[in-house]
Scaffold this motif. Structure first.
Motif, mmCIF file in Angstrom:
data_model
loop_
_atom_site.group_PDB
_atom_site.id
_atom_site.type_symbol
_atom_site.label_atom_id
_atom_site.label_comp_id
_atom_site.label_asym_id
_atom_site.label_seq_id
_atom_site.Cartn_x
_atom_site.Cartn_y
_atom_site.Cartn_z
ATOM 1 N N ALA A 42 -13.235 51.995 -11.666
ATOM 2 C CA ALA A 42 -14.452 52.461 -11.267
ATOM 3 C C ALA A 42 -15.270 51.520 -11.863
ATOM 4 N N GLY A 43 -15.898 51.042 -12.949
ATOM 5 C CA GLY A 43 -16.655 50.455 -13.746
ATOM 6 C C GLY A 43 -16.609 48.797 -13.538
ATOM 7 N N VAL A 44 -16.048 48.193 -12.165
ATOM 8 C CA VAL A 44 -16.242 47.013 -11.918
ATOM 9 C C VAL A 44 -16.808 47.189 -10.262
ATOM 10 N N PHE A 74 -11.974 64.279 -14.742
ATOM 11 C CA PHE A 74 -12.801 64.328 -13.524
ATOM 12 C C PHE A 74 -11.612 65.068 -12.305
ATOM 13 N N SER A 75 -10.716 65.006 -12.549
ATOM 14 C CA SER A 75 -9.970 65.471 -12.054
ATOM 15 C C SER A 75 -9.725 67.645 -11.625
ATOM 16 N N ILE A 210 -9.820 46.456 -16.749
ATOM 17 C CA ILE A 210 -11.102 45.700 -17.152
ATOM 18 C C ILE A 210 -11.813 47.028 -15.870
ATOM 19 N N GLY A 211 -13.350 47.811 -16.437
ATOM 20 C CA GLY A 211 -13.767 48.949 -15.448
ATOM 21 C C GLY A 211 -13.276 50.412 -15.804
ATOM 22 N N TYR A 212 -12.891 49.904 -17.618
ATOM 23 C CA TYR A 212 -12.458 51.639 -17.799
ATOM 24 C C TYR A 212 -12.457 51.814 -19.136
ATOM 25 N N ASP A 216 -11.467 57.137 -20.315
ATOM 26 C CA ASP A 216 -11.474 57.366 -19.322
ATOM 27 C C ASP A 216 -9.916 58.220 -19.207
ATOM 28 N N GLU A 217 -10.274 59.033 -17.686
ATOM 29 C CA GLU A 217 -8.794 60.089 -18.013
ATOM 30 C C GLU A 217 -7.400 58.729 -17.295
#
Length: 221
Positions: A42-44, A74-75, A210-212, A216-217
Motif C-alpha cells: 500500500a505504500g506505493v 490491521f486485520s 516495495i511499499g511495505y 507490516d502484517e
C-alpha cells in the motif's frame, strides 16, 4: 535529474523520500532478462502519506474510538469494525470512498500513481504481485488483473499481469481485510494453484518488495 539543494533538504511528504541511490546490478540484469517481479504494498499507492494524512487503519481506529495505545494488527482492527451491524458493508464502503476520493482529484491520483506511471515505462517487467485493492496497476500499467483461481488461466498469456492476492475493489467479494479473511487467504495460498505459482516466483525470480514496512502484517507473514 539533479535535485536542487532546497528539494534535497525538504522534509515534506512529497520530497523527503527523494533520495539519490545506485541501482544494484543484479536488479538491472533481472529486468534485462525479464526475470524481475514487483511485489507491491500500500505504500506505493493510495495509502502513501503524500496522498492521505491518515491511513485506513488510523481512520477505522478513530471511528471505533479506540485508545491510541491499542495494539491491534490491521486485520484484527478490521474484524472488530465488522462486528457492528452491517459492519462488512460499511468497511467496503469506507475503502471504496477512500479510493474514489483520490480518483476525483487529479493531483491526488498523480501522487498515488507515481510509482505505477514509472513502472509503465519499463516494458520488460510483466509480472506484478500486490496486496492492494485499487486498480491503478490495471489503469496505469495496462496490467490484466488476476484475482480469482478462474482468472489464473490467463496468467501465461502475453502481456503484463498483476496478481492481486488480497482481492480487488472492483469485486467486493474478493477483498481480504479482516483476520478471518487473512486466515482463509493464507490457507488458500498454502494449498491452491495461485499460492503454488507465487512460491515458484519467489524461489526462482528476482523479487523486489516495495511499499511495505518491516512491521507490516503481510510482509512478516
Amino acid at each position: 535529474m539533479a535535485q536542487s539543494l532546497e528539494s534535497k533538504n525538504c522534509e515534506c511528504e512529497v520530497c523527503k523520500n527523494n533520495h539519490e541511490f545506485i541501482l544494484p546490478r543484479d536488479i538491472i540484469e533481472a529486468v534485462q532478462n525479464r526475470n524481475l517481479v514487483i511485489f507491491a504494498g500500500a505504500g506505493v499507492s493510495t495509502e502513501s502519506r503524500s496522498v492521505y494524512n491518515y491511513t485506513l487503519y488510523e481512520e477505522i481506529k478513530d471511528l471505533l474510538n479506540l485508545d491510541k495505545g491499542a495494539n491491534l494488527s490491521f486485520s484484527e482492527l478490521m474484524s472488530q469494525f465488522c462486528k457492528q451491524p452491517n459492519g462488512r458493508a460499511k468497511l467496503l464502503r469506507k475503502i471504496k470512498d477512500r479510493l474514489d476520493y483520490v480518483g476525483s482529484f487529479p493531483e491526488l491520483e498523480r501522487r498515488a500513481s507515481k510509482f505505477h506511471n514509472e513502472l509503465s515505462t519499463i516494458h520488460q517487467i510483466t509480472e506484478i504481485i500486490t496486496t492492494n485493492w485499487d486498480d491503478l496497476f490495471e489503469r496505469k500499467c495496462g496490467a490484466v488483473p488476476i484475482v480469482t483461481v478462474q482468472d489464473f488461466a490467463f496468467w501465461n498469456n502475453p502481456g503484463r499481469k498483476v496478481l492481486k492476492i488480497h482481492g480487488s475493489i472492483n469485486n467486493y467479494g474478493t477483498v481480504i481485510a479482516t483476520k478471518e479473511d487473512y486466515d482463509k487467504c493464507y490457507q488458500s495460498l498454502n494449498s491452491g494453484i495461485i499460492g503454488s505459482s507465487l512460491k515458484t516466483m519467489l524461489a526462482t525470480k528476482c523479487v523486489v518488495f516495495i511499499g511495505y514496512s518491516f512491521g507490516d502484517e503481510d510482509f512478516n507473514k
